[in-house]
Design a protein around this motif. Sequence first.
Motif, PDB file in Angstrom:
ATOM      1  N   GLU A  80       0.770  -1.209  -0.153  1.00 20.06           N
ATOM      2  CA  GLU A  80       0.019  -0.223   0.001  1.00 20.06           C
ATOM      3  C   GLU A  80       0.828   1.123  -0.060  1.00 20.06           C
ATOM      4  N   ASN A  81       1.032   1.749  -1.162  1.00 18.45           N
ATOM      5  CA  ASN A  81       1.984   2.891  -1.337  1.00 18.45           C
ATOM      6  C   ASN A  81       3.221   3.066  -0.584  1.00 18.45           C
ATOM      7  N   GLY A  82       3.959   1.493  -0.759  1.00 19.21           N
ATOM      8  CA  GLY A  82       5.292   1.477  -0.415  1.00 19.21           C
ATOM      9  C   GLY A  82       5.291   0.789   1.087  1.00 19.21           C
ATOM     10  N   LEU A  83       4.176   0.564   1.544  1.00 13.69           N
ATOM     11  CA  LEU A  83       4.117   0.106   3.045  1.00 13.69           C
ATOM     12  C   LEU A  83       3.443  -1.351   2.722  1.00 13.69           C
ATOM     13  N   ILE A  84       3.972  -2.372   3.269  1.00 11.75           N
ATOM     14  CA  ILE A  84       3.486  -3.772   2.971  1.00 11.75           C
ATOM     15  C   ILE A  84       2.718  -4.079   4.284  1.00 11.75           C
ATOM     16  N   GLN A  85       1.476  -4.565   4.075  1.00 15.13           N
ATOM     17  CA  GLN A  85       0.718  -5.118   5.128  1.00 15.13           C
ATOM     18  C   GLN A  85       0.028  -6.302   4.688  1.00 15.13           C
ATOM     19  N   LEU A  86       0.105  -7.114   5.854  1.00 19.70           N
ATOM     20  CA  LEU A  86      -0.364  -8.311   5.876  1.00 19.70           C
ATOM     21  C   LEU A  86      -1.661  -8.869   6.542  1.00 19.70           C
ATOM     22  N   SER A  87      -2.367  -9.548   6.160  1.00 21.75           N
ATOM     23  CA  SER A  87      -3.703 -10.129   6.983  1.00 21.75           C
ATOM     24  C   SER A  87      -2.788 -10.600   8.365  1.00 21.75           C
ATOM     25  N   ALA A  88      -3.475 -10.127   9.595  1.00 17.71           N
ATOM     26  CA  ALA A  88      -3.166 -10.284  10.869  1.00 17.71           C
ATOM     27  C   ALA A  88      -3.652 -11.346  11.503  1.00 17.71           C
ATOM     28  N   ALA A  89      -4.666 -12.079  10.826  1.00 14.16           N
ATOM     29  CA  ALA A  89      -5.510 -13.303  11.168  1.00 14.16           C
ATOM     30  C   ALA A  89      -6.325 -13.818  10.198  1.00 14.16           C
ATOM     31  N   ASP A  90      -6.505 -15.152  10.338  1.00 12.18           N
ATOM     32  CA  ASP A  90      -7.189 -16.065   9.422  1.00 12.18           C
ATOM     33  C   ASP A  90      -8.752 -15.606   9.891  1.00 12.18           C
ATOM     34  N   SER A  91      -9.109 -14.768   8.985  1.00 11.62           N
ATOM     35  CA  SER A  91     -10.425 -14.107   9.456  1.00 11.62           C
ATOM     36  C   SER A  91     -11.242 -13.815   8.171  1.00 11.62           C
ATOM     37  N   HIS A  92     -12.563 -13.471   8.314  1.00 14.03           N
ATOM     38  CA  HIS A  92     -13.330 -13.021   7.206  1.00 14.03           C
ATOM     39  C   HIS A  92     -12.652 -11.551   6.653  1.00 14.03           C
ATOM     40  N   ILE A  93     -12.654 -11.374   5.476  1.00 15.31           N
ATOM     41  CA  ILE A  93     -12.123 -10.018   4.928  1.00 15.31           C
ATOM     42  C   ILE A  93     -12.529  -8.897   5.474  1.00 15.31           C
ATOM     43  N   SER A  94     -13.958  -8.998   5.938  1.00 13.56           N
ATOM     44  CA  SER A  94     -14.834  -7.930   6.166  1.00 13.56           C
ATOM     45  C   SER A  94     -14.242  -7.308   7.632  1.00 13.56           C
ATOM     46  N   PHE A  95     -13.537  -7.820   8.214  1.00 13.11           N
ATOM     47  CA  PHE A  95     -12.941  -7.340   9.368  1.00 13.11           C
ATOM     48  C   PHE A  95     -11.663  -6.567   9.261  1.00 13.11           C
ATOM     49  N   GLY A  96     -10.929  -6.553   8.170  1.00 12.98           N
ATOM     50  CA  GLY A  96      -9.966  -5.993   7.751  1.00 12.98           C
ATOM     51  C   GLY A  96      -8.918  -5.851   8.917  1.00 12.98           C
ATOM     52  N   LEU A  97      -8.494  -6.883   9.465  1.00 13.16           N
ATOM     53  CA  LEU A  97      -7.438  -7.170  10.350  1.00 13.16           C
ATOM     54  C   LEU A  97      -6.174  -7.392   9.776  1.00 13.16           C
ATOM     55  N   LEU A  98      -5.184  -6.163   9.729  1.00 14.93           N
ATOM     56  CA  LEU A  98      -4.052  -6.092   9.120  1.00 14.93           C
ATOM     57  C   LEU A  98      -2.965  -5.845  10.084  1.00 14.93           C
ATOM     58  N   ILE A  99      -1.647  -6.013   9.764  1.00 14.84           N
ATOM     59  CA  ILE A  99      -0.467  -5.614  10.421  1.00 14.84           C
ATOM     60  C   ILE A  99       0.567  -5.270   9.160  1.00 14.84           C
ATOM     61  N   ASP A 100       1.272  -4.160   9.699  1.00 14.45           N
ATOM     62  CA  ASP A 100       2.339  -3.735   8.526  1.00 14.45           C
ATOM     63  C   ASP A 100       3.561  -4.218   8.950  1.00 14.45           C
ATOM     64  N   GLU A 101       4.572  -3.769   8.012  1.00 12.30           N
ATOM     65  CA  GLU A 101       6.015  -4.131   8.335  1.00 12.30           C
ATOM     66  C   GLU A 101       6.543  -3.721   9.385  1.00 12.30           C
ATOM     67  N   HIS A 102       5.934  -2.514   9.968  1.00 14.99           N
ATOM     68  CA  HIS A 102       6.472  -1.712  11.192  1.00 14.99           C
ATOM     69  C   HIS A 102       5.829  -2.176  12.664  1.00 14.99           C
ATOM     70  N   GLY A 103       4.788  -3.107  12.406  1.00 13.62           N
ATOM     71  CA  GLY A 103       3.819  -3.615  13.524  1.00 13.62           C
ATOM     72  C   GLY A 103       2.563  -3.028  13.891  1.00 13.62           C
ATOM     73  N   THR A 104       2.376  -1.925  13.228  1.00 12.30           N
ATOM     74  CA  THR A 104       1.361  -1.270  13.311  1.00 12.30           C
ATOM     75  C   THR A 104      -0.102  -2.311  13.153  1.00 12.30           C
ATOM     76  N   PHE A 105      -1.006  -2.204  13.993  1.00 16.68           N
ATOM     77  CA  PHE A 105      -2.020  -3.214  13.920  1.00 16.68           C
ATOM     78  C   PHE A 105      -3.375  -2.472  13.263  1.00 16.68           C
ATOM     79  N   TYR A 106      -4.004  -3.099  12.416  1.00 11.58           N
ATOM     80  CA  TYR A 106      -5.259  -2.291  11.867  1.00 11.58           C
ATOM     81  C   TYR A 106      -6.486  -3.059  12.032  1.00 11.58           C
ATOM     82  N   TYR A 107      -7.512  -2.362  12.298  1.00 12.87           N
ATOM     83  CA  TYR A 107      -8.824  -3.050  12.393  1.00 12.87           C
ATOM     84  C   TYR A 107      -9.995  -2.249  11.375  1.00 12.87           C
ATOM     85  N   ASP A 108     -10.500  -2.947  10.526  1.00 12.30           N
ATOM     86  CA  ASP A 108     -11.493  -2.421   9.353  1.00 12.30           C
ATOM     87  C   ASP A 108     -10.489  -1.718   8.513  1.00 12.30           C
ATOM     88  N   CYS A 109      -9.174  -2.180   8.384  1.00 17.00           N
ATOM     89  CA  CYS A 109      -7.976  -1.538   7.601  1.00 17.00           C
ATOM     90  C   CYS A 109      -7.803  -0.132   7.783  1.00 17.00           C
TER      91      CYS A 109
END
Length: 216
Positions: A80-109
């Motif tokens: 995402e614009n040079g920042l790599i984000q990964l799914s942080a959980a095996d979950s439905h895509i609608s939850f938008g659970l992500l973690i980026d390469e710096h360790g920041t956690f995302y909810y609902d993207c």
Amino acid sequence: MTERAIKYLSGFERIDYIKDVKFLEESLLKIGIQNTEKLIEFQLNYGGYVKPLRKEKFVYGIIHESPNYLEPLEFDWDNENGLIQLSAADSHISFGLLIDEHGTFYYDCIPNSESFELKIERDAFYAELTNIKPIKITTATKAQEDFIRSEIEGYLIEELTDEFCQFYYREGAIIVNKYGVNRSLSNHTDGFFLQVYLDPNNVPEIFKNLKFDTYY
């Protein structure tokens, strides 16, 4: 991690998870992540924890052997614009659970906390309070926002606050500003918006004259 957070986390089931550091490091390098420390730390500390949510449940971790929603032994990731984000959980895509390469956690993207550990600390704080429910408080005036600001000043929970969320606690209520430390409590488009967690049967005085509805 505090004793409160350790106790909270111990209440969740933890299934088998991938913990081979060499495999994790090599796999992360393949998708272009040079500094793998934060993501491997997340996988080792929180991989395999099962979190129920309403009728769903998800399993934390960036890679899984037998997932329900993701591909086995593969990362679900995006640049995402040079920042790599990964799914942080095996979950439905609608939850938008992500973690980026710096360790920041995302909810609902949307960035939720500067680390997953901080998210757990917040969740543990919520869990200690009984009968609280998420509440959406609304009003049409900027004056009400100023009133709330003045009433919660001095009640900031510093250890639960970061650049993404301010947390306040007063009279049994948790007040959350998810718009960022230096931004308004209001979005100023739909009127005043404030997320509060409280016991609807024991509403603190400062909220009694405001309209509120169950948020979810």
